[in-house]
Design a protein around this motif. Sequence first.
Motif, PDB file in Angstrom:
ATOM      1  N   SER B  90      34.564  53.830  46.460  1.00  0.00           N
ATOM      2  CA  SER B  90      33.691  52.692  46.748  1.00  0.00           C
ATOM      3  C   SER B  90      34.323  51.861  47.845  1.00  0.00           C
ATOM      4  N   ASP B  91      33.517  51.452  48.830  1.00  0.00           N
ATOM      5  CA  ASP B  91      34.026  50.578  49.885  1.00  0.00           C
ATOM      6  C   ASP B  91      33.732  49.127  49.564  1.00  0.00           C
ATOM      7  N   ARG B  92      33.290  48.863  48.327  1.00  0.00           N
ATOM      8  CA  ARG B  92      32.870  47.504  48.001  1.00  0.00           C
ATOM      9  C   ARG B  92      33.850  46.784  47.101  1.00  0.00           C
ATOM     10  N   GLY B  93      35.102  47.235  47.073  1.00  0.00           N
ATOM     11  CA  GLY B  93      36.117  46.520  46.301  1.00  0.00           C
ATOM     12  C   GLY B  93      36.379  45.165  46.924  1.00  0.00           C
ATOM     13  N   TYR B  94      37.100  44.320  46.186  1.00  0.00           N
ATOM     14  CA  TYR B  94      37.400  42.981  46.686  1.00  0.00           C
ATOM     15  C   TYR B  94      38.442  43.052  47.790  1.00  0.00           C
ATOM     16  N   LYS B 119      43.223  48.248  46.198  1.00  0.00           N
ATOM     17  CA  LYS B 119      43.992  47.135  46.755  1.00  0.00           C
ATOM     18  C   LYS B 119      43.482  45.831  46.158  1.00  0.00           C
ATOM     19  N   GLU B 120      43.102  45.852  44.878  1.00  0.00           N
ATOM     20  CA  GLU B 120      42.544  44.650  44.254  1.00  0.00           C
ATOM     21  C   GLU B 120      43.646  43.644  43.910  1.00  0.00           C
ATOM     22  N   THR B 121      43.220  42.392  43.648  1.00  0.00           N
ATOM     23  CA  THR B 121      44.168  41.315  43.374  1.00  0.00           C
ATOM     24  C   THR B 121      44.980  41.602  42.108  1.00  0.00           C
ATOM     25  N   PRO B 122      46.318  41.530  42.204  1.00  0.00           N
ATOM     26  CA  PRO B 122      47.127  41.741  41.003  1.00  0.00           C
ATOM     27  C   PRO B 122      46.775  40.699  39.952  1.00  0.00           C
ATOM     28  N   GLY B 123      46.643  41.124  38.702  1.00  0.00           N
ATOM     29  CA  GLY B 123      46.366  40.180  37.625  1.00  0.00           C
ATOM     30  C   GLY B 123      44.884  39.925  37.413  1.00  0.00           C
ATOM     31  N   LEU B 124      44.050  40.195  38.438  1.00  0.00           N
ATOM     32  CA  LEU B 124      42.608  40.020  38.259  1.00  0.00           C
ATOM     33  C   LEU B 124      41.912  41.366  38.452  1.00  0.00           C
ATOM     34  N   GLY B 125      41.571  41.681  39.717  1.00  0.00           N
ATOM     35  CA  GLY B 125      40.870  42.931  39.998  1.00  0.00           C
ATOM     36  C   GLY B 125      41.686  44.152  39.621  1.00  0.00           C
ATOM     37  N   ALA B 126      43.016  44.022  39.677  1.00  0.00           N
ATOM     38  CA  ALA B 126      43.862  45.181  39.367  1.00  0.00           C
ATOM     39  C   ALA B 126      43.702  45.611  37.917  1.00  0.00           C
ATOM     40  N   LYS B 127      43.088  44.753  37.094  1.00  0.00           N
ATOM     41  CA  LYS B 127      42.902  45.124  35.683  1.00  0.00           C
ATOM     42  C   LYS B 127      41.875  46.241  35.501  1.00  0.00           C
TER      43      LYS B 127
END
Lengths: 238, 205
Positions: B90-94, B119-127
């Motif tokens: 998906s190219d729609r990640g944060y 490459k999502e935000t650690p602690g939020l998207g990385a979950k």
Amino acid sequence: MNAHANNNSLLRNLVRGLWRENPIFRLVLGLCPTLAVSTSLENGLGMGVAATFVLVCSNTVISAARRAIPPRIRIPCFIIVIATFVTTVDLLMNAFAHELHGKLGIFIPLIVVNCIILGRAEAFASKHPALHSAADGLGMGIGFTGAIALLGATRELIGSGSVTLWGEVALRLPGGEDRTLILAILPAGGFIGLACLLALMNHIQSAIAKRRGGTFVPPEHLDCRHCIVCSLRDPSSR
Amino acid sequence: MRETLRMTCVLTALCLAAGFILAEVKKITEDPIAEAKRAAGMRAVEAVLPPHDNDPGRDRVEIRAGEKTWVFFVATNAGRYAGVAFAARSDRGYGGAIDVVAGVTAGNTVKGIEIVAHKETPGLGAKIESRAFRSRFEGKNALDPSWCRVTGDDRARGRIDAVTGATISSRAVAGAIAEGLSVLGNHIGTLSRPREADDERAREQ
């Protein structure tokens, strides 16, 4: 006698970077990778080891070639040497530590512009013999690794509730995952965490100075007043 | 003039040496890097496939759908179709692209999903990497992916609860999986056909 004095100064060059002139806590250099990568202990260690490797290699090569490099183009020459080693580390890490390479991502190539490495090349390696420059690089690298690992472990512990080392949980926050503060591993947490550690460092140094009956004044050569990196003057004309 | 010449020579020599060293390092690391990338992808594929005794990396089927080429890794057990896995992006990640792998059983339910790269935000998207989020896909019908949406976007049919504070990341993962599943649904006949038939067809051609 002479050899003994030489060994002594070699050791001094090695030890200096660990605490007294720690690149992060005392020289406050290389903050971009420090803030960005220190989200966990493992990331901090990986970044530190990569930067140390580059620092030792570039210091040695620059020192060995210091008489051959014309002063006017010394900065581009340093950058070429540093960039070569950084790219080497990037490729080697991608090949043999693939997972860590994925986590550190863009920050490995960015070691090229890490102030610590260019700063040591300019301030030390271009003026001292190769062996001493290697010792300086190793000491500074270990100091950098220690500082970034400490910051990483602190942020990981507060932000995710436990510290992982070599894939195993090494330390757990009492209360577990319910008591975590996500802010600690977000970018803002990097600034806050580093500020707290710097304040702690200054507090300790002030306390030591007070016990000795004085006040703590950072040595002049450790702050901006001494810096020559930004000035592109020919060093022979100074 | 002499100084200019000297500077040019030093810089040229330095660049030549650097180029030579880098070429050698690249030669040495090229194969291990390709192998490490392939191994990381295959580890994820193995993790989401049901038990099998073949090498899904070899029994792969490429299917073109629209702009994209999808790679399906077919698992067989004692010669019988056991399941299939596919890689989706998906190219729609944060924080950029998210690479996922999903596995489907022979009974056409989702076996599991793995997040290969993000490459999502650690602690939020990385979950999205967490077991808690990934398990929300398990056991669902693989041939009708209408459930594969974030509940907040589709209250009636969506069955994927987004990670708190990371709706964009969750939506990206669900979107990639749903897209892959719909391609899978269109070609499930081809994919689950016994492999021997495939070999015969190849021989005939």
